[in-house]
Write a protein that holds these residues in place. Structure first.
Motif, PDB file in Angstrom:
ATOM      1  N   GLU A   1       0.918  -1.264   0.067  1.00 57.11           N
ATOM      2  CA  GLU A   1      -0.018  -0.048   0.056  1.00 57.11           C
ATOM      3  C   GLU A   1       0.908   1.359   0.020  1.00 57.11           C
ATOM      4  O   GLU A   1       0.403   2.196  -0.556  1.00 57.11           O
ATOM      5  N   GLU A   2       1.863   1.297   0.948  1.00 57.74           N
ATOM      6  CA  GLU A   2       2.800   2.589   1.054  1.00 57.74           C
ATOM      7  C   GLU A   2       3.542   2.589  -0.144  1.00 57.74           C
ATOM      8  O   GLU A   2       3.665   3.807  -0.627  1.00 57.74           O
ATOM      9  N   THR A   3       3.959   1.761  -0.991  1.00 55.28           N
ATOM     10  CA  THR A   3       4.804   1.854  -1.962  1.00 55.28           C
ATOM     11  C   THR A   3       4.214   2.000  -3.333  1.00 55.28           C
ATOM     12  O   THR A   3       4.755   2.391  -4.314  1.00 55.28           O
ATOM     13  N   GLY A   4       2.511   1.747  -3.221  1.00 51.09           N
ATOM     14  CA  GLY A   4       2.039   1.628  -4.508  1.00 51.09           C
ATOM     15  C   GLY A   4       1.997   0.545  -5.500  1.00 51.09           C
ATOM     16  O   GLY A   4       1.283   0.250  -6.350  1.00 51.09           O
ATOM     17  N   LEU A   5       2.726  -0.478  -4.833  1.00 47.41           N
ATOM     18  CA  LEU A   5       2.664  -1.978  -5.319  1.00 47.41           C
ATOM     19  C   LEU A   5       1.543  -2.578  -5.385  1.00 47.41           C
ATOM     20  O   LEU A   5       1.322  -3.679  -6.127  1.00 47.41           O
ATOM     21  N   ILE A   6       0.535  -2.068  -4.519  1.00 52.23           N
ATOM     22  CA  ILE A   6      -0.866  -2.816  -4.364  1.00 52.23           C
ATOM     23  C   ILE A   6      -1.447  -2.735  -5.674  1.00 52.23           C
ATOM     24  O   ILE A   6      -2.347  -3.592  -6.073  1.00 52.23           O
ATOM     25  N   VAL A   7      -1.207  -1.718  -6.593  1.00 54.99           N
ATOM     26  CA  VAL A   7      -1.855  -1.353  -7.671  1.00 54.99           C
ATOM     27  C   VAL A   7      -1.749  -2.624  -8.782  1.00 54.99           C
ATOM     28  O   VAL A   7      -2.431  -3.259  -9.249  1.00 54.99           O
ATOM     29  N   PRO A   8      -0.338  -2.935  -9.166  1.00 53.12           N
ATOM     30  CA  PRO A   8       0.025  -4.042 -10.026  1.00 53.12           C
ATOM     31  C   PRO A   8      -0.392  -5.376  -9.444  1.00 53.12           C
ATOM     32  O   PRO A   8      -0.856  -6.253  -9.983  1.00 53.12           O
ATOM     33  N   LEU A   9      -0.204  -5.205  -8.045  1.00 58.26           N
ATOM     34  CA  LEU A   9      -0.257  -6.621  -7.265  1.00 58.26           C
ATOM     35  C   LEU A   9      -1.936  -6.870  -7.259  1.00 58.26           C
ATOM     36  O   LEU A   9      -2.424  -8.212  -7.659  1.00 58.26           O
ATOM     37  N   GLY A  10      -2.789  -5.934  -6.980  1.00 51.43           N
ATOM     38  CA  GLY A  10      -4.150  -5.857  -7.102  1.00 51.43           C
ATOM     39  C   GLY A  10      -4.527  -6.399  -8.493  1.00 51.43           C
ATOM     40  O   GLY A  10      -5.614  -7.160  -8.756  1.00 51.43           O
ATOM     41  N   GLU A  11      -4.121  -5.806  -9.526  1.00 52.89           N
ATOM     42  CA  GLU A  11      -4.430  -6.492 -10.786  1.00 52.89           C
ATOM     43  C   GLU A  11      -4.233  -7.555 -11.167  1.00 52.89           C
ATOM     44  O   GLU A  11      -5.047  -8.507 -11.934  1.00 52.89           O
ATOM     45  N   TRP A  12      -3.107  -8.155 -10.699  1.00 55.40           N
ATOM     46  CA  TRP A  12      -2.564  -9.612 -10.915  1.00 55.40           C
ATOM     47  C   TRP A  12      -3.714 -10.538 -10.148  1.00 55.40           C
ATOM     48  O   TRP A  12      -4.057 -11.565 -10.513  1.00 55.40           O
ATOM     49  N   VAL A  13      -4.229 -10.197  -8.817  1.00 58.03           N
ATOM     50  CA  VAL A  13      -4.911 -10.931  -8.129  1.00 58.03           C
ATOM     51  C   VAL A  13      -6.566 -10.990  -8.859  1.00 58.03           C
ATOM     52  O   VAL A  13      -6.801 -12.165  -8.949  1.00 58.03           O
TER      53      VAL A  13
END
Length: 402
Positions: free
Chosen positions: A201-213
């Motif tokens: 969440e802090e790094t913004g990696l949640i965006v590509p990670l969430g898309e993969w999920v």
């Protein structure tokens, strides 16, 4: 710095809408902040701006307790709003403190360690201060390591999805799955989501990670449907940062088209915190509903619950937080009853998570709860084990749990 002096280094990060203020208004705001800091200090202390909205303060001849008192004085002073051009601005400082000589014997080391402590203050919810400690340093070092590894993990396919069945309580049918991410690091082993999701969440990696999920969950659900479980749906959690991304609707549309999953079999779980910006949330939810997907509020009853947003948002389900079932005392029973009754009157379905005992099942059946999930039926399982679970509990076109 004289080695005989007792000195404290304080690093302050001021979180406001300050980054939106441009010169000269931004300069005026910074000057107002600096003046407040000076008023909190003694004549022999010094304060300097490091850049952006960060300041460093050096205190001489202070004890650990006195440094904390000054930090608290700063927090109290900053709690009062600043008005510029008829606009009221609120500031929430995060303060890190390092002490000479325990935490460093030169200015560079003191500033570095105060910065480390400041990051902990931010993690603790901001508007507080923290002292540096070696234990804290180790915690931060581990977090930074996880952040580095997290950036590689998606490319190296270290993530997998586990699925937890969702059961229709009255019929016992398996009606869907909740997709839950897991990180199996080749060296560090299984890393719990509670450790890496906040970093993502802090790094913004949640965006590509969430898309993969979402893509992976939709692909798998389509595969289950083609294997005969034609009515099976999947629920995917959407974080606040994902919800705020500009291309959310386009991304979901593309995934549904790519995987061939019909929109009605995708459920998006959002949190109550997304209701804080009501107008924006209503706009996004209406666009999502136009796609044909379902919307549920996750962990309902623990955050910003509001009857007003329930009446305005196009919500299909409320998910009762598992904390109410975990301690099924008379007070929590009353809360669960109220949520179910209210939701049904508003034509909203209710799902309870954390169902683990016969007592839980019997109580929820009595309250006419629609759906349940929890260890009583199954823990989250990897895909192969869920395949077996579905076959064992096959009932017509879906599973049945009795």
């Amino acid at each position: 710095m004289r080695k005989s002096a007792l000195c404290s280094s304080i690093w302050i990060d001021l979180k406001t809408s300050m980054t939106r203020w441009v010169t000269p208004l931004g300069d005026v705001l910074l000057q107002a902040v600096a003046n407040r800091l000076i008023c909190c200090l003694r004549k022999e202390d010094s304060v300097s701006r490091l850049g952006g909205d960060e300041f460093a303060i050096f205190l001489t001849g202070v004890t650990h307790r006195e440094a904390g008192e000054i930090a608290q004085r700063i927090i109290t002073s900053m709690s009062e709003s600043i008005t510029l051009d008829h606009i009221e601005i609120f500031i929430t400082p995060s303060i890190g403190i390092s002490m000479y000589p325990d935490d460093g014997d030169d200015i560079e080391a003191l500033l570095k360690h105060a910065d480390v402590a400041m990051y902990l203050a931010k993690e603790q919810g901001k508007n507080n201060y923290q002292f540096f400690s070696e234990e804290l340093h180790q915690v931060l070092a581990k977090k930074l390591q996880l952040e580095r590894e997290l950036r590689k993990a998606l490319d190296e396919k270290q993530f997998t999805l586990h699925y937890q069945p969702k059961i229709h309580l009255q019929t016992g049918q398996i009606i869907g799955m909740e997709a839950l991410i897991r990180w199996d690091h080749p060296d560090l082993g299984l890393i719990p989501p509670i450790q890496f999701i906040p970093i993502a969440e802090e790094t913004g990696l949640i965006v590509p990670l969430g898309e993969w999920v979402m893509r992976t969950a939709c692909q798998q659900t389509k595969a289950w449907q083609e294997a005969g479980f034609t009515q099976l749906a999947v629920a995917v959690n959407i974080s606040l940062r994902q919800f705020m991304q500009n291309n959310l609707i386009e991304m979901i549309t593309s995934i549904l088209e790519e995987t061939g999953l019909a929109p009605q079999y995708l459920e998006l779980e959002i949190t109550e915190s997304m209701a804080l910006n009501v107008d924006y949330t209503i706009g996004i939810l209406n666009r999502l509903k136009a796609l044909g997907v379902s919307i549920s509020i996750d962990d309902f009853g623990t955050g910003y619950s509001s009857l007003s947003y329930l009446s305005q948002f196009p919500i299909d389900r409320l998910k009762i937080d598992q904390s109410f079932l975990r301690n099924l005392n008379p007070q929590n029973q009353a809360i669960i009853k109220t949520i179910i009754h209210m939701a049904h009157n508003m034509k909203i379905a209710v799902i309870a998570e954390g169902v683990e005992t016969h007592e839980h099942v019997d109580f929820l059946k009595e309250q006419l709860c629609n759906e349940v999930q929890g260890y009583f039926y199954s823990k989250p399982l990897p895909t192969k084990e869920i395949d077996s679970f579905l076959q064992v509990n096959r009932y017509g076109e879906s599973g049945s749990m009795v």
